[in-house]
Structure formats: C-alpha cells, structure tokens
Design a protein around this motif. Structure first.
Motif, PDB file in Angstrom:
ATOM      1  N   GLY A 102       0.831  -1.235   0.115  1.00  0.00           N
ATOM      2  CA  GLY A 102      -0.042   0.000   0.143  1.00  0.00           C
ATOM      3  C   GLY A 102       0.718   1.026   0.135  1.00  0.00           C
ATOM      4  N   SER A 103       0.663   2.814  -0.149  1.00  0.00           N
ATOM      5  CA  SER A 103       1.112   3.170   0.619  1.00  0.00           C
ATOM      6  C   SER A 103       2.135   3.435   1.655  1.00  0.00           C
ATOM      7  CB  SER A 103       0.543   4.895   0.951  1.00  0.00           C
ATOM      8  OG  SER A 103       1.085   5.858   0.916  1.00  0.00           O
ATOM      9  N   PRO A 104       3.583   4.112   1.123  1.00  0.00           N
ATOM     10  CA  PRO A 104       3.275   4.513  -0.346  1.00  0.00           C
ATOM     11  C   PRO A 104       4.603   3.988  -1.017  1.00  0.00           C
ATOM     12  CG  PRO A 104       5.901   4.681   1.423  1.00  0.00           C
ATOM     13  CD  PRO A 104       4.763   4.238   2.408  1.00  0.00           C
ATOM     14  N   GLY A 105       4.227   2.594  -0.810  1.00  0.00           N
ATOM     15  CA  GLY A 105       4.310   1.697  -2.899  1.00  0.00           C
ATOM     16  C   GLY A 105       5.674   0.353  -2.187  1.00  0.00           C
ATOM     17  N   ALA A 106       6.101  -0.222  -3.466  1.00  0.00           N
ATOM     18  CA  ALA A 106       7.181  -0.909  -2.684  1.00  0.00           C
ATOM     19  C   ALA A 106       8.202  -0.349  -3.722  1.00  0.00           C
ATOM     20  CB  ALA A 106       6.609  -1.858  -4.102  1.00  0.00           C
ATOM     21  N   THR A 107       7.971   0.831  -5.007  1.00  0.00           N
ATOM     22  CA  THR A 107       9.817   1.883  -4.989  1.00  0.00           C
ATOM     23  C   THR A 107       9.918   2.055  -3.957  1.00  0.00           C
ATOM     24  OG1 THR A 107       8.340   1.541  -7.368  1.00  0.00           O
ATOM     25  CG2 THR A 107       9.624   3.157  -6.789  1.00  0.00           C
ATOM     26  N   VAL A 108       9.208   3.259  -3.195  1.00  0.00           N
ATOM     27  CA  VAL A 108       9.731   4.219  -1.959  1.00  0.00           C
ATOM     28  C   VAL A 108       9.582   2.847  -0.924  1.00  0.00           C
ATOM     29  CG1 VAL A 108       9.167   5.773   0.094  1.00  0.00           C
ATOM     30  CG2 VAL A 108       8.203   5.409  -2.744  1.00  0.00           C
ATOM     31  N   LEU A 109       9.278   2.369  -0.427  1.00  0.00           N
ATOM     32  CA  LEU A 109      10.198   1.381   0.608  1.00  0.00           C
ATOM     33  C   LEU A 109      11.095   0.518  -0.093  1.00  0.00           C
ATOM     34  CD1 LEU A 109       6.803  -0.755   1.424  1.00  0.00           C
ATOM     35  CD2 LEU A 109       8.135   1.330   2.666  1.00  0.00           C
ATOM     36  N   LEU A 110      11.280   0.304  -0.884  1.00  0.00           N
ATOM     37  CA  LEU A 110      13.305  -0.510  -1.461  1.00  0.00           C
ATOM     38  C   LEU A 110      13.853   0.845  -1.553  1.00  0.00           C
ATOM     39  CD1 LEU A 110      11.796  -2.291  -4.273  1.00  0.00           C
ATOM     40  CD2 LEU A 110      12.598  -3.809  -2.311  1.00  0.00           C
ATOM     41  N   GLY A 111      14.014   2.227  -2.320  1.00  0.00           N
ATOM     42  CA  GLY A 111      14.325   3.148  -1.816  1.00  0.00           C
ATOM     43  C   GLY A 111      15.025   3.738  -0.343  1.00  0.00           C
ATOM     44  N   THR A 112      13.769   3.563  -0.168  1.00  0.00           N
ATOM     45  CA  THR A 112      13.915   3.792   1.842  1.00  0.00           C
ATOM     46  C   THR A 112      15.369   2.255   2.043  1.00  0.00           C
ATOM     47  OG1 THR A 112      12.018   5.161   1.849  1.00  0.00           O
ATOM     48  CG2 THR A 112      13.543   4.631   4.263  1.00  0.00           C
ATOM     49  N   ARG A 115      12.144   5.355  10.072  1.00  0.00           N
ATOM     50  CA  ARG A 115      11.676   4.469  10.455  1.00  0.00           C
ATOM     51  C   ARG A 115      10.657   3.907  10.597  1.00  0.00           C
ATOM     52  NH1 ARG A 115      14.650   3.553  15.729  1.00  0.00           N
ATOM     53  NH2 ARG A 115      16.128   5.492  16.192  1.00  0.00           N
ATOM     54  N   HIS A 116       8.939   4.322  10.113  1.00  0.00           N
ATOM     55  CA  HIS A 116       8.009   3.396   9.730  1.00  0.00           C
ATOM     56  C   HIS A 116       8.365   2.897   8.277  1.00  0.00           C
ATOM     57  CE1 HIS A 116       3.943   3.834   9.108  1.00  0.00           C
ATOM     58  NE2 HIS A 116       4.482   4.121   8.547  1.00  0.00           N
ATOM     59  N   ARG A 117       8.647   3.686   7.264  1.00  0.00           N
ATOM     60  CA  ARG A 117       8.863   2.151   6.429  1.00  0.00           C
ATOM     61  C   ARG A 117       9.612   1.408   6.254  1.00  0.00           C
ATOM     62  NH1 ARG A 117      10.899   7.052   1.857  1.00  0.00           N
ATOM     63  NH2 ARG A 117       9.173   8.415   2.211  1.00  0.00           N
ATOM     64  N   LEU A 118      11.059   1.636   7.608  1.00  0.00           N
ATOM     65  CA  LEU A 118      11.617  -0.484   7.575  1.00  0.00           C
ATOM     66  C   LEU A 118      10.705  -0.873   8.893  1.00  0.00           C
ATOM     67  CD1 LEU A 118      15.204   1.756   8.263  1.00  0.00           C
ATOM     68  CD2 LEU A 118      14.859   0.415   6.244  1.00  0.00           C
ATOM     69  N   ALA A 119      10.107  -0.459   9.059  1.00  0.00           N
ATOM     70  CA  ALA A 119       9.058  -1.347  10.737  1.00  0.00           C
ATOM     71  C   ALA A 119       8.087  -2.212   9.201  1.00  0.00           C
ATOM     72  CB  ALA A 119       8.428  -0.525  11.057  1.00  0.00           C
ATOM     73  N   ARG A 120       7.546  -1.189   8.510  1.00  0.00           N
ATOM     74  CA  ARG A 120       6.892  -1.708   7.451  1.00  0.00           C
ATOM     75  C   ARG A 120       7.775  -3.111   6.856  1.00  0.00           C
ATOM     76  NH1 ARG A 120       1.878  -4.025   6.796  1.00  0.00           N
ATOM     77  NH2 ARG A 120       1.366  -2.845   4.762  1.00  0.00           N
ATOM     78  N   ILE A 121       8.708  -2.262   6.226  1.00  0.00           N
ATOM     79  CA  ILE A 121       8.878  -3.763   5.176  1.00  0.00           C
ATOM     80  C   ILE A 121       9.918  -4.721   6.059  1.00  0.00           C
ATOM     81  CG2 ILE A 121      11.503  -4.050   4.441  1.00  0.00           C
ATOM     82  CD1 ILE A 121      11.524  -0.855   3.351  1.00  0.00           C
ATOM     83  N   GLY A 157      15.581  13.092   1.985  1.00  0.00           N
ATOM     84  CA  GLY A 157      14.871  14.306   2.792  1.00  0.00           C
ATOM     85  C   GLY A 157      13.827  14.228   3.044  1.00  0.00           C
ATOM     86  N   VAL A 158      13.585  13.071   4.359  1.00  0.00           N
ATOM     87  CA  VAL A 158      12.348  13.044   4.947  1.00  0.00           C
ATOM     88  C   VAL A 158      12.905  12.832   6.579  1.00  0.00           C
ATOM     89  CG1 VAL A 158      10.781  11.701   3.369  1.00  0.00           C
ATOM     90  CG2 VAL A 158      12.764  10.184   4.777  1.00  0.00           C
ATOM     91  N   HIS A 159      12.347  13.271   7.368  1.00  0.00           N
ATOM     92  CA  HIS A 159      12.257  13.029   9.113  1.00  0.00           C
ATOM     93  C   HIS A 159      12.449  11.997   9.523  1.00  0.00           C
ATOM     94  CE1 HIS A 159      10.750  13.110  13.414  1.00  0.00           C
ATOM     95  NE2 HIS A 159      11.831  14.571  12.742  1.00  0.00           N
ATOM     96  N   ARG A 160      13.510  11.439   9.900  1.00  0.00           N
ATOM     97  CA  ARG A 160      13.930   9.842  10.672  1.00  0.00           C
ATOM     98  C   ARG A 160      13.130   9.390  10.819  1.00  0.00           C
ATOM     99  NH1 ARG A 160      15.568   9.187  16.103  1.00  0.00           N
ATOM    100  NH2 ARG A 160      17.472   8.663  15.019  1.00  0.00           N
ATOM    101  N   ASN A 161      12.319   9.741  11.655  1.00  0.00           N
ATOM    102  CA  ASN A 161      10.779   8.600  12.172  1.00  0.00           C
ATOM    103  C   ASN A 161      10.164   8.171  11.333  1.00  0.00           C
ATOM    104  OD1 ASN A 161      11.321   9.465  14.903  1.00  0.00           O
ATOM    105  ND2 ASN A 161       9.782  10.865  15.116  1.00  0.00           N
ATOM    106  N   THR A 162       9.531   9.079   9.985  1.00  0.00           N
ATOM    107  CA  THR A 162       9.292   8.002   8.305  1.00  0.00           C
ATOM    108  C   THR A 162       9.997   6.848   7.759  1.00  0.00           C
ATOM    109  OG1 THR A 162       8.513  10.485   7.349  1.00  0.00           O
ATOM    110  CG2 THR A 162       8.491   8.798   5.695  1.00  0.00           C
TER     111      THR A 162
END
Length: 332
Positions: free
Chosen positions: A258-268, A294-300, A287-292
């Motif tokens: 889902g949002s923000p999508g696989a492409t963004v998660l892979l890039g992160t 953390r959230h993306r990596l937790a989702r991964i 260019g994002v907040h450190r909590n962003t």
C-alpha cells in the motif's frame, strides 16, 4: 607573460594522453612588481589549438579574484571549445535525431566521439549525487546551464544530465583508461561513481557499475569511487538468472505494502543499508524525517518477516537489492 603561458601549455600537453583532454593547469610568476598568472582552458578536445587565460596585476590575487578567474575559464572554455560551444554541437543533435528514429547506441556512438578518435570508442558512465550535508547550496532543478557548464568542464564531457540532486554523464575514453574524480566536483558538493570503460553495446552494464560505485562513495562519504572488477566476487559464482529470481521472490511481499508503495520502500531500504543503518543520514539523504525512515523500515520488516537488527538479514537484503532486475531497480 607570453613565456609563462607557453611554459604552462607545454607542461599541460605533457600530461595529455591520446584519449583524454589535457587537465587544466595554472602558473604564477613575478616580474618587476607585476603579478603574472596563467590558467589553461579546460575541456579542449585535442583537435584545436590550446588556449590560456593570462592576467597581469599590480596586487596579489585575492580569494575573490581566484573565484572570478575560475568562473571565467569555464565560460571561455564553453565559447572556444567546439565540443562545448553553445548552439554548435551538430554531432550531438544528429545523434539524437538518429536515436529517435530507431538507431541503436552502438550506431550513433561514433558520431559523438571527439575528433581524431578511432572507431574503438569506449565510454565511462558517471553517476553523481549532491550531498546535502556539505556547505555548498543544492543544485538547481532541471538542466541549469551554469551547473551543466561547470560539471561538464570538470568531467571533460558535454554529455551529462542533472536531475535535482542526481547526475549522469558519459565520458569518451580509451578501453584502458582509469577514471579519476575532478576536484571541482567534490568542491561543488558532489559524490561520484565511475564505471569501467565500456563499448556502446555494453553501456547498460556500465550504468549499473556506476550506480554501485556511487552507492559505495555515499556510504564511505568519499568524493568518488571507481568500479573495480573482482573475479572472485559473489557475482562470479551465482548465475544471473538465479540471482534475479531470488531478488524478485524476496521482495514480492512489498507489492502488498500500500502507500507509499514498494518503490519507495525499496529506495528507503537501499539508502538505509548504504549508510550502515544510520537513521539520521538516511533521512537526510532521502529528504524526510527520521521517524518516516523508521516507519518505512518497520513496515518492510513486517512484510518480509525479518529482523533488520540481524547483520545476516541485512547482508541478505543487500545482495537481493544488488541483484534486483533493472525493471525493479530503484535509486535513493
């Protein structure tokens, strides 16, 4: 002044090779209370008479004078070099027309080679990223002429593109050329990755080499990294088809993110691993907040069912990212 200019041009020509333009040089002298300074013009293509910018002043040049002189040499190089002359690069225009009408890169590459080169033309691919942590301001978005002129002259090629913080370039070279990073690029805040020289049909592979070299430069906080081939690397013992299938399978669960999508998660994930698991550096690079981050990596971690604190897991995911096919590849 003429004698100093001649000596400087001769010294520069001795460092010139048959396959690369002569690097710029400077010299200074004093004569009767007059300060003499000579700067050779960079970016010459080897087919024209070498030129130099000479100055005579009664006072020693200041830092401001040196910056103005550096800018002047770049602008003069653009005006005097056929390869950089504004509005007169008919070879590049012709090659672009042929590409749009169906020609392959191998067919148009000879038209882009500098005058006097042999048919065995090779190219070095360069990837770059502007470092937001350095003191220089971020580059303008789009094809800013001043930014293109400065970096093109420093790299010795007119074939480059700047897209926000990213850069890509092609440098004509000989098969045995060893790339080197110009100091001007580092001074402007760029990290660079260089591929090995490649023939036109092999440019996709060279593009991947340059990207991997750039990622190593970013991770090491180095001005530049040049690709090096190691016959004993893991790539040499794992079949490419098997490696790509492993990567596709490993990251398939991210398609359900889902949002923000696989492409963004892979890039992160790629950026975070490149920066050795640093939350702050990854956030700055993205260019994002450190909590962003953390959230993306937790989702991964949740979707892949892994523990990112485990070094073995990080290693596995790093190789999977490296093997990810081009149609799934992402860049931070």
């Amino acid at each position: 002044m003429r004698d100093l200019a001649v000596r400087t041009l001769v010294r520069t020509s001795r460092r010139h090779t048959a396959h690369r333009p002569a690097p710029p040089a400077a010299a200074a002298d004093h004569h009767g209370g007059i300060h003499l300074t000579v700067h050779t013009l960079p970016g010459a293509d080897g087919a024209t008479t070498p030129l130099a910018l000479a100055q005579a002043t009664t006072a020693a040049p200041t830092l401001v004078h040196r910056h103005v002189t550096s800018t002047a040499t770049v602008l003069l190089a653009l005006l005097t070099s056929p390869r950089h002359a504004l509005g007169t690069d008919t070879h590049s225009v012709g090659a672009l027309v042929r590409l749009m009408l169906g020609a392959t890169p191998a067919q148009v590459a000879p038209a882009l080679a500098p005058a006097g080169r042999t048919s065995d033309e090779h190219w070095i691919v360069v990837h770059g990223r502007h470092n937001p942590g350095r003191s220089t301001p971020p580059p303008p978005t789009g094809d800013d002429p001043a930014q293109l002129a400065t970096l093109g002259t420093a790299l010795g090629t007119p074939y480059l593109s700047i897209d926000g913080p990213g850069l890509r370039a092609l440098i004509p070279s000989a098969p045995d050329t060893r790339p080197s990073a110009p100091a001007q690029a580092a001074d402007l805040g760029w990290s660079l990755g260089f591929s090995a020289p490649a023939a036109a049909p092999d440019l996709p592979g060279a593009d991947r080499q340059a990207e991997r070299a750039l990622q190593r430069a970013i991770a090491a906080d180095a001005p530049a990294v040049v690709h090096s081939s190691d016959p004993l690397s893991l790539d040499a013992i794992v079949a490419p088809a098997d490696a790509q299938e492993l990567a596709r399978t490993r990251f398939a669960p991210l398609d359900q993110a889902g949002s923000p999508g696989a492409t963004v998660l892979l890039g992160t994930l790629r950026t975070w691993l490149n920066l050795h698991g640093s939350w702050d550096r990854a956030a700055a690079a993205l260019g994002v907040h450190r909590n962003t981050v953390r959230h993306r990596l937790a989702r991964i971690a949740e979707l892949l069912d892994v523990d990112l604190r485990d070094p073995g897991v990080r290693m596995e995911l790093w190789f999977a990212l490296h093997w990810l096919p081009d149609d799934h590849r992402t860049h931070p």
